[in-house]
Design a protein around this motif. Structure first.
Motif, PDB file in Angstrom:
ATOM      1  N   ASP A   1       0.827  -1.216   0.000  1.00  0.00           N
ATOM      2  CA  ASP A   1       0.000   0.000   0.000  1.00  0.00           C
ATOM      3  C   ASP A   1       0.858   1.261   0.000  1.00  0.00           C
ATOM      4  OD1 ASP A   1      -2.282  -1.515  -0.050  1.00  0.00           O
ATOM      5  OD2 ASP A   1      -2.720  -1.292   2.098  1.00  0.00           O
TER       6      ASP A   1
ATOM      7  N   LEU B   1       2.337   1.555  -3.486  1.00  0.00           N
ATOM      8  CA  LEU B   1       1.291   1.938  -4.431  1.00  0.00           C
ATOM      9  C   LEU B   1       0.982   3.431  -4.304  1.00  0.00           C
ATOM     10  CD1 LEU B   1      -0.840   1.197  -6.551  1.00  0.00           C
ATOM     11  CD2 LEU B   1      -2.394   0.700  -4.664  1.00  0.00           C
ATOM     12  N   THR B   2       0.873   3.904  -3.071  1.00  0.00           N
ATOM     13  CA  THR B   2       0.623   5.328  -2.851  1.00  0.00           C
ATOM     14  C   THR B   2       1.775   6.165  -3.401  1.00  0.00           C
ATOM     15  OG1 THR B   2      -0.662   4.810  -0.866  1.00  0.00           O
ATOM     16  CG2 THR B   2       0.103   7.069  -1.102  1.00  0.00           C
TER      17      THR B   2
ATOM     18  N   THR C   1       3.806   5.346  -5.794  1.00  0.00           N
ATOM     19  CA  THR C   1       3.776   5.252  -7.255  1.00  0.00           C
ATOM     20  C   THR C   1       2.760   6.212  -7.854  1.00  0.00           C
ATOM     21  OG1 THR C   1       4.435   2.939  -7.117  1.00  0.00           O
ATOM     22  CG2 THR C   1       3.425   3.652  -9.171  1.00  0.00           C
ATOM     23  N   ILE C   2       1.656   6.396  -7.175  1.00  0.00           N
ATOM     24  CA  ILE C   2       0.642   7.336  -7.655  1.00  0.00           C
ATOM     25  C   ILE C   2       1.115   8.777  -7.472  1.00  0.00           C
ATOM     26  CG2 ILE C   2      -1.694   8.193  -7.215  1.00  0.00           C
ATOM     27  CD1 ILE C   2      -2.404   5.239  -6.504  1.00  0.00           C
ATOM     28  N   LEU C   3       1.840   9.040  -6.388  1.00  0.00           N
ATOM     29  CA  LEU C   3       2.287  10.405  -6.097  1.00  0.00           C
ATOM     30  C   LEU C   3       3.471  10.854  -6.958  1.00  0.00           C
ATOM     31  CD1 LEU C   3       2.092  10.489  -2.195  1.00  0.00           C
ATOM     32  CD2 LEU C   3       0.474  11.459  -3.824  1.00  0.00           C
TER      33      LEU C   3
ATOM     34  N   SER D   1      -2.955  13.133   1.156  1.00  0.00           N
ATOM     35  CA  SER D   1      -3.570  11.963   0.509  1.00  0.00           C
ATOM     36  C   SER D   1      -4.466  11.151   1.436  1.00  0.00           C
ATOM     37  CB  SER D   1      -2.480  11.054  -0.070  1.00  0.00           C
ATOM     38  OG  SER D   1      -1.747  10.444   0.973  1.00  0.00           O
TER      39      SER D   1
ATOM     40  N   PHE E   1      -7.649   9.456   0.108  1.00  0.00           N
ATOM     41  CA  PHE E   1      -7.549   8.425  -0.919  1.00  0.00           C
ATOM     42  C   PHE E   1      -6.970   7.102  -0.421  1.00  0.00           C
ATOM     43  CE2 PHE E   1      -6.956  12.634  -2.865  1.00  0.00           C
ATOM     44  CZ  PHE E   1      -8.137  12.679  -3.577  1.00  0.00           C
ATOM     45  N   THR E   2      -6.549   7.055   0.822  1.00  0.00           N
ATOM     46  CA  THR E   2      -5.936   5.830   1.335  1.00  0.00           C
ATOM     47  C   THR E   2      -6.290   5.630   2.806  1.00  0.00           C
ATOM     48  OG1 THR E   2      -3.853   4.648   1.616  1.00  0.00           O
ATOM     49  CG2 THR E   2      -3.770   7.021   1.870  1.00  0.00           C
TER      50      THR E   2
ATOM     51  N   ALA F   1       8.130   9.087  -2.770  1.00  0.00           N
ATOM     52  CA  ALA F   1       7.709   9.749  -4.013  1.00  0.00           C
ATOM     53  C   ALA F   1       8.588  10.957  -4.303  1.00  0.00           C
ATOM     54  CB  ALA F   1       6.240  10.163  -3.911  1.00  0.00           C
TER      55      ALA F   1
END
Length: 90
Positions: free
Chosen positions: A8, A11-12, A14-16, A53, A56-57, A71
């Protein structure tokens, strides 16, 4: 359980990363900044994005901060890796 948490966080992060790379680039174009401060600025912005964030998480604050720091470091590296240097060598 620990493996899911790490996934998690990554993944967070990677999105940021692309969001952060774009923000740093916009900031770099808008304000004249020393190039040696860009990684530090990227990490600080990553920490801020990690905190923001929360909508979103489900990650705890500390884990979101870790994701933001990852990130920030990766965003700077991503931009430098993709940037083309025509006519110069390092």
């Amino acid at each position: 359980m620990e493996n899911e948490v790490l996934q998690d966080v990554m993944l967070t992060a990677t999105i940021l990363i692309p969001i952060l790379a774009a923000l740093v680039e916009v900031l770099k174009k808008a304000v004249k900044l020393p190039k040696n401060l860009l990684p530090l600025i990227s990490v600080v912005l990553g920490l801020i994005l990690g905190v923001v964030s929360y909508k979103f998480t489900d990650l705890d604050l500390v884990l979101r901060l870790w994701a933001g720091a990852f990130a920030g470091l990766a965003g700077t590296g991503l931009f430098e890796a993709l940037k083309t240097r025509i006519g110069t060598t390092k």
